[in-house]
Design an enzyme around this catalytic site. Structure first.
Site, PDB file in Angstrom:
ATOM      1  N   ASP A 145      -7.869  -3.995  -0.966  1.00 24.61           N
ATOM      2  CA  ASP A 145      -8.386  -4.135  -2.334  1.00 24.61           C
ATOM      3  C   ASP A 145      -8.374  -5.597  -2.778  1.00 24.61           C
ATOM      4  O   ASP A 145      -9.269  -6.051  -3.493  1.00 24.61           O
ATOM      5  CB  ASP A 145      -7.552  -3.296  -3.307  1.00 24.61           C
ATOM      6  CG  ASP A 145      -7.610  -1.814  -2.976  1.00 24.61           C
ATOM      7  OD1 ASP A 145      -8.725  -1.303  -2.799  1.00 24.61           O
ATOM      8  OD2 ASP A 145      -6.551  -1.184  -2.884  1.00 24.61           O
ATOM      9  N   HIS A 202       0.849  -1.189   0.000  1.00 23.58           N
ATOM     10  CA  HIS A 202       0.000   0.000   0.000  1.00 23.58           C
ATOM     11  C   HIS A 202       0.884   1.238   0.000  1.00 23.58           C
ATOM     12  O   HIS A 202       1.935   1.252   0.645  1.00 23.58           O
ATOM     13  CB  HIS A 202      -0.912   0.003   1.231  1.00 23.58           C
ATOM     14  CG  HIS A 202      -2.052   0.976   1.135  1.00 23.58           C
ATOM     15  ND1 HIS A 202      -1.907   2.310   1.459  1.00 23.58           N
ATOM     16  CD2 HIS A 202      -3.345   0.811   0.756  1.00 23.58           C
ATOM     17  CE1 HIS A 202      -3.077   2.913   1.281  1.00 23.58           C
ATOM     18  NE2 HIS A 202      -3.955   2.043   0.854  1.00 23.58           N
TER      19      HIS A 202
END
Length: 428
Positions: free
Chosen positions: A364, A307
């Site tokens: 995600d 991330h």
């Protein structure tokens, strides 16, 4: 620590105050930089080192893997609160009492009917239209049916605008999916909870009763909570900067939806599934693709791992991994795509290359798996993200307006041609 920072330019020293946040973050206040230095500015592409505002909504520490809404940890909220409680918390600053929660839900339901003329706009879209384009357009269209601007100095006016968009937005989300699937548009069921109603509006078949699945309801509730706000990301900053021109709430939200659409932002969970599809079409060998991901000369990029902000782990991923396992176990879905996802997850959690670099599966990755298992088409994933992010956008817009922040107007460093004389077309 000193209360000022000193900047020396051309032998001249200039002092700027240091501002400290409640979590001990420190910022240099440079709003007088241009006037103090005779026009010098800072340049920071992507705003990675620039604070655009002061905010009391969300605290994020990427190095420590901390995410808190209004001081409450995301872990505790996901375990103990429902989505409407979190929405109320983000927007109004405190968790609601039982009476406030019930009134909030009742008021949302009372404002949930979308003008029937909006159906005509939905009908005008081809089935091939991307759901995010449809959702952004429909959200913007709400302005036409609600032309009066929000009086931000009136608590009642602000509250009514909040419950109105929270009531109508799920209908737009559901209509976007039903249009894509060729199903009749539905207004939902006011006897249901917020998340249960969303699911029924999306999936109810016209010729059969819709049966709620508690595992699915709980998983979606958690997903929406985890996506509800994430500090000053691309779409949130867009909502704030559009709203800073005193554009209305619906127009600002529509701009945020468009920003969220990008594959580097909300489209990341769609990109995960597209990657998994590509791996399946190439034979489904996860070890081969993990090797490609480690090869710096290979253009392949592993989507859904690591991330930009979280340098250790994504706290949301830990929570939603449990929900993903529960959904897959409950539905008993047999899907080669999901098998590939589980294979990649196992490899990444055990391979020293990924472990050492903290390249863990992120939110995600798991949200895409859950949405696929639920039967939500890949290009609807970002629409679901928008549904979760809605309260955060509203909260940020409301905070920006109540703080009377100035219109956003970034500077630039010009690198084009210097002054040139105009040549007639015959001499060019």
């Amino acid at each position: 620590m000193s209360n000022t920072a000193t900047l020396e330019v051309n032998g001249q020293k200039h002092e700027f105050p240091l501002v400290k946040g409640t979590e001990d973050e420190v910022a240099i206040d440079v709003k007088t930089l241009r006037s103090a230095t005779g026009g010098i500015i800072t340049i920071d592409p992507g705003y990675k080192n620039t604070g655009s505002c002061e905010s009391g909504i969300t605290f994020l520490d990427g190095e420590k893997g901390i995410l808190r809404y209004r001081g409450y940890s995301i872990e505790e909220l996901a375990e103990k609160a429902d989505f409407l409680e979190v929405a109320y918390l983000l927007i109004f600053g405190e968790l609601p009492t039982k009476e406030q929660h019930d009134k909030f839900h009742a008021d949302i339901k009372s404002k949930s009917v979308v003008d029937d003329d909006v159906r005509k706009i939905v009908d005008a879209f081809p089935k091939s239209a991307h759901p995010m384009g449809v959702l952004s357009s429909l959200t913007s269209a709400l302005t036409a049916f609600n032309p009066s601007s929000v009086n931000v100095d009136s608590e009642e006016d602000m509250y009514n605008s909040v419950v109105k968009i929270l009531g109508k937005f799920p209908v737009l989300v559901a209509w976007t999916l039903r249009k894509k699937n060729g199903l009749p548009l539905d207004y939902g069921d006011n006897s249901l909870g917020y998340v249960e109603n969303v699911l029924k509006m999306m999936f109810k078949q016209p010729n059969e009763e819709y049966v709620q699945n508690k595992v699915i309801v709980d998983a979606l509730d958690k997903l929406l909570i985890l996506h509800a706000d994430h500090e000053q990301n691309c779409s949130t900053s867009t909502v704030r900067i559009v709203g800073s021109s005193h554009a209305g709430l619906f127009a600002s939200l529509s701009a945020g939806i468009s920003a969220l659409w990008g594959p580097l932002h909300g489209g990341a969970n769609q990109a995960v599934l597209e990657m998994l599809e590509a791996i399946r079409e190439d034979g489904g060998d996860t070890k081969k693709y993990m090797a490609k991901a480690k090869d710096k000369n290979d253009p392949f990029r592993l989507m859904g791992f690591g991330h930009r902000v979280y340098k250790n782990f994504d706290p949301r991923a830990k929570i939603i991994k449990v929900a993903a396992d529960e959904v897959l176990a409950d539905l008993g879905v047999e899907d080669p795509i999901l098998d590939i996802a589980k294979g990649l997850e196992k490899e990444a959690l055990e391979d020293p290359y990924f472990v050492d670099r903290k390249l863990y599966p992120n939110v995600d990755f798991y949200s895409g798996i859950i949405y696929r298992a639920m039967g939500i088409p890949t290009d609807m994933f970002t629409v679901m993200f928008a549904l979760g992010r809605l309260p955060g956008w509203i909260a940020q817009w409301r905070e920006m307006r109540l703080r009377k922040e100035p219109i956003g107007r970034p500077r630039q460093l010009y690198i084009g041609e210097t002054h040139r004389a105009f040549k007639p077309i015959s001499k060019r």
